[in-house]
Design a protein around this motif. Structure first.
Motif, PDB file in Angstrom:
ATOM      1  N   LYS A 125     -15.073 -20.731  20.054  1.00  0.00           N
ATOM      2  CA  LYS A 125     -16.291 -19.910  20.144  1.00  0.00           C
ATOM      3  C   LYS A 125     -17.540 -20.775  20.261  1.00  0.00           C
ATOM      4  O   LYS A 125     -18.596 -20.298  20.632  1.00  0.00           O
ATOM      5  CB  LYS A 125     -16.433 -19.033  18.888  1.00  0.00           C
ATOM      6  N   MET A 126     -17.406 -22.038  19.914  1.00  0.00           N
ATOM      7  CA  MET A 126     -18.560 -22.936  19.929  1.00  0.00           C
ATOM      8  C   MET A 126     -18.498 -23.856  21.149  1.00  0.00           C
ATOM      9  O   MET A 126     -17.407 -24.137  21.649  1.00  0.00           O
ATOM     10  CB  MET A 126     -18.565 -23.769  18.639  1.00  0.00           C
ATOM     11  N   GLU A 127     -19.651 -24.292  21.599  1.00  0.00           N
ATOM     12  CA  GLU A 127     -19.708 -25.257  22.697  1.00  0.00           C
ATOM     13  C   GLU A 127     -18.845 -26.468  22.329  1.00  0.00           C
ATOM     14  O   GLU A 127     -18.881 -26.932  21.175  1.00  0.00           O
ATOM     15  CB  GLU A 127     -21.168 -25.678  22.862  1.00  0.00           C
ATOM     16  N   ARG A 128     -18.091 -26.989  23.303  1.00  0.00           N
ATOM     17  CA  ARG A 128     -17.114 -28.044  23.010  1.00  0.00           C
ATOM     18  C   ARG A 128     -17.705 -29.250  22.294  1.00  0.00           C
ATOM     19  O   ARG A 128     -17.169 -29.734  21.299  1.00  0.00           O
ATOM     20  CB  ARG A 128     -16.446 -28.498  24.310  1.00  0.00           C
ATOM     21  N   LYS A 130     -20.400 -29.537  20.539  1.00  0.00           N
ATOM     22  CA  LYS A 130     -20.849 -29.230  19.178  1.00  0.00           C
ATOM     23  C   LYS A 130     -19.646 -29.086  18.247  1.00  0.00           C
ATOM     24  O   LYS A 130     -19.690 -29.506  17.087  1.00  0.00           O
ATOM     25  CB  LYS A 130     -21.679 -27.948  19.172  1.00  0.00           C
TER      26      LYS A 130
ATOM     27  N   MET B  83     -25.724 -24.496  13.416  1.00  0.00           N
ATOM     28  CA  MET B  83     -24.882 -24.581  14.620  1.00  0.00           C
ATOM     29  C   MET B  83     -23.864 -23.441  14.636  1.00  0.00           C
ATOM     30  O   MET B  83     -23.585 -22.845  15.670  1.00  0.00           O
ATOM     31  CB  MET B  83     -24.142 -25.921  14.631  1.00  0.00           C
ATOM     32  N   CYS B  87     -23.742 -20.275  17.493  1.00  0.00           N
ATOM     33  CA  CYS B  87     -22.711 -20.407  18.542  1.00  0.00           C
ATOM     34  C   CYS B  87     -22.384 -19.049  19.171  1.00  0.00           C
ATOM     35  O   CYS B  87     -22.402 -18.019  18.506  1.00  0.00           O
ATOM     36  CB  CYS B  87     -21.469 -21.088  18.019  1.00  0.00           C
ATOM     37  N   GLY B  88     -22.096 -19.092  20.480  1.00  0.00           N
ATOM     38  CA  GLY B  88     -21.797 -17.867  21.224  1.00  0.00           C
ATOM     39  C   GLY B  88     -20.396 -17.375  20.908  1.00  0.00           C
ATOM     40  O   GLY B  88     -19.688 -17.907  20.057  1.00  0.00           O
ATOM     41  N   LYS B  89     -19.995 -16.330  21.589  1.00  0.00           N
ATOM     42  CA  LYS B  89     -18.693 -15.732  21.298  1.00  0.00           C
ATOM     43  C   LYS B  89     -17.532 -16.522  21.916  1.00  0.00           C
ATOM     44  O   LYS B  89     -16.546 -16.808  21.288  1.00  0.00           O
ATOM     45  CB  LYS B  89     -18.660 -14.290  21.795  1.00  0.00           C
ATOM     46  N   GLU B  90     -17.640 -16.829  23.188  1.00  0.00           N
ATOM     47  CA  GLU B  90     -16.546 -17.554  23.843  1.00  0.00           C
ATOM     48  C   GLU B  90     -17.138 -18.561  24.832  1.00  0.00           C
ATOM     49  O   GLU B  90     -17.899 -18.168  25.722  1.00  0.00           O
ATOM     50  CB  GLU B  90     -15.640 -16.583  24.581  1.00  0.00           C
ATOM     51  N   VAL B  91     -16.820 -19.822  24.647  1.00  0.00           N
ATOM     52  CA  VAL B  91     -17.391 -20.857  25.508  1.00  0.00           C
ATOM     53  C   VAL B  91     -16.261 -21.658  26.118  1.00  0.00           C
ATOM     54  O   VAL B  91     -15.273 -21.919  25.474  1.00  0.00           O
ATOM     55  CB  VAL B  91     -18.327 -21.785  24.685  1.00  0.00           C
TER      56      VAL B  91
END
Lengths: 256, 92
Positions: A125-128, A130, B83, B87-91
């Motif tokens: 769910k988080m940017e890789r 991060k 952080m 954070c978004g739902k799906e990245v």
């Protein structure tokens, strides 16, 4: 402490400490090395765009979280409970001498817990970048808590110059501090390979399972060098013990 | 005396189902109990031992070490929580 009701005639206090400490040491060292294991495998999975490996890392994180935070946490409290019942005076001394050492260790432990929960619950769910950063923060905090506990625990084995000057730092950076830190770091990395075998054994896809088994085998074999180097260093301040352990035995053994 | 007043207040508020007020008073009462216990212990041991008997060797560097790490640790935890919340739902 046998008086008034604490009677341990069958197993004795030493057995209880050994029982809880060995179990806890296995899990707590795994908690340190496992952080590096997870973040390295995650990085590798992103690099290779390997969804199978990423899925394994996610599943292994759940196993890691439950084992280290729940079981590791409980056995950690268990150690305090047992040592304070068996030897309240020694436990009190350890707390009083290193009170700010413990406090600093708990700062890292707290950050470690927060990082691991975030790492697990934001997986995917988080940017890789991060997410990897959270993994690195977890590992650094876990290793720092090992660094701090290592100084306090090894003080019990070799108080060194503290006996003369009662200085906090003399007790902390005692004669076995650096070799024990090397040994424990090696052990923590070896153990994450060992526990990796456990979770990898349940992977159904053969190619992925073999790949992860190979990775785990490297994690077990390579850091073992650190254990050997550290182990040798720990025995140095005690030449009599190492002589008994390593030098005399082969001479006394009859040739096979 | 303060302890007795607080105990009475905690009982009164508890029976009248004021949860938050009872909790607050109970917390204050707990602090008074800790102080009373320490006072009793000090008085009881006075003929044999006083705190002044202990030799104190001041050492401030471990405390500074801890305080620096404590502030840095709180900042780190705050940063990680930020952080996590951002954070978004799906990245990818």
């Amino acid at each position: 402490m046998n008086y008034p009701v604490w009677e341990l005639s069958t197993f004795g206090g030493g057995f209880l400490i050994a029982l809880i400490a060995i179990v806890h040491v296995l899990v707590s060292h795994f908690a340190v090395g496992g952080g590096l294991f997870l973040v390295s495998l995650e990085r590798r999975a992103y690099k290779e765009e390997n969804s199978g490996l990423l899925e394994y890392v996610k599943k292994h994180t759940k196993f890691f979280l439950l084992l280290t935070m729940v079981f590791g946490g409980l056995t950690g409290v268990g150690i305090w409970w047992i040592i304070s019942l068996l030897n309240p005076a020694a436990t009190s001394a350890l707390i009083h001498i290193f009170v700010f050492g413990w406090a600093a260790e708990w700062v890292f432990f707290f950050a470690e817990i927060v990082a691991l929960f975030i790492y697990f619950y934001t997986f995917g769910k988080m940017e890789r970048k991060k997410h990897l950063l959270i993994g690195w923060i977890y590992f650094i905090c876990a290793w720092m808590s090992l660094f701090l506990i290592n100084g306090i625990i090894d003080f019990m084995l070799s108080p060194g110059a503290w006996l003369e000057n009662q200085n906090f730092w003399s007790g902390f950076f005692n004669p076995t501090f650096w070799p024990a830190l090397t040994f424990r770091t090696g052990l923590s990395l070896v153990l994450c390979g060992v526990f990796g075998f456990v979770t990898a054994a349940f992977i159904k896809e053969k190619a992925l399972r073999t790949n992860i088994m190979h990775i785990c085998a490297k994690w077990v074999a390579i850091p073992f060098v650190l254990m050997l180097a550290g182990g040798g260093g720990i025995s140095k301040p005690f030449p009599a013990v190492s002589t008994i352990l390593f030098s005399n035995i082969p001479l006394k053994c009859p040739p096979i | 005396m303060l302890g007795l007043v607080l105990a009475g207040a905690a009982l009164f508020l508890g029976y009248n189902r004021y949860l938050l007020k009872t909790s607050a008073v109970a917390l204050l009462l707990l602090m008074v109990m800790v102080l009373i216990r320490d006072l009793v212990r000090t008085t009881y041991l006075a003929p044999y031992f006083t705190l002044e008997d202990l030799q104190v060797k001041a050492e401030y560097s471990p405390m500074i070490f801890f305080l620096v790490l404590f502030v840095a640790g709180l900042a780190l935890v705050g940063y990680m929580l930020k952080m996590a919340l951002d954070c978004g739902k799906e990245v990818k």
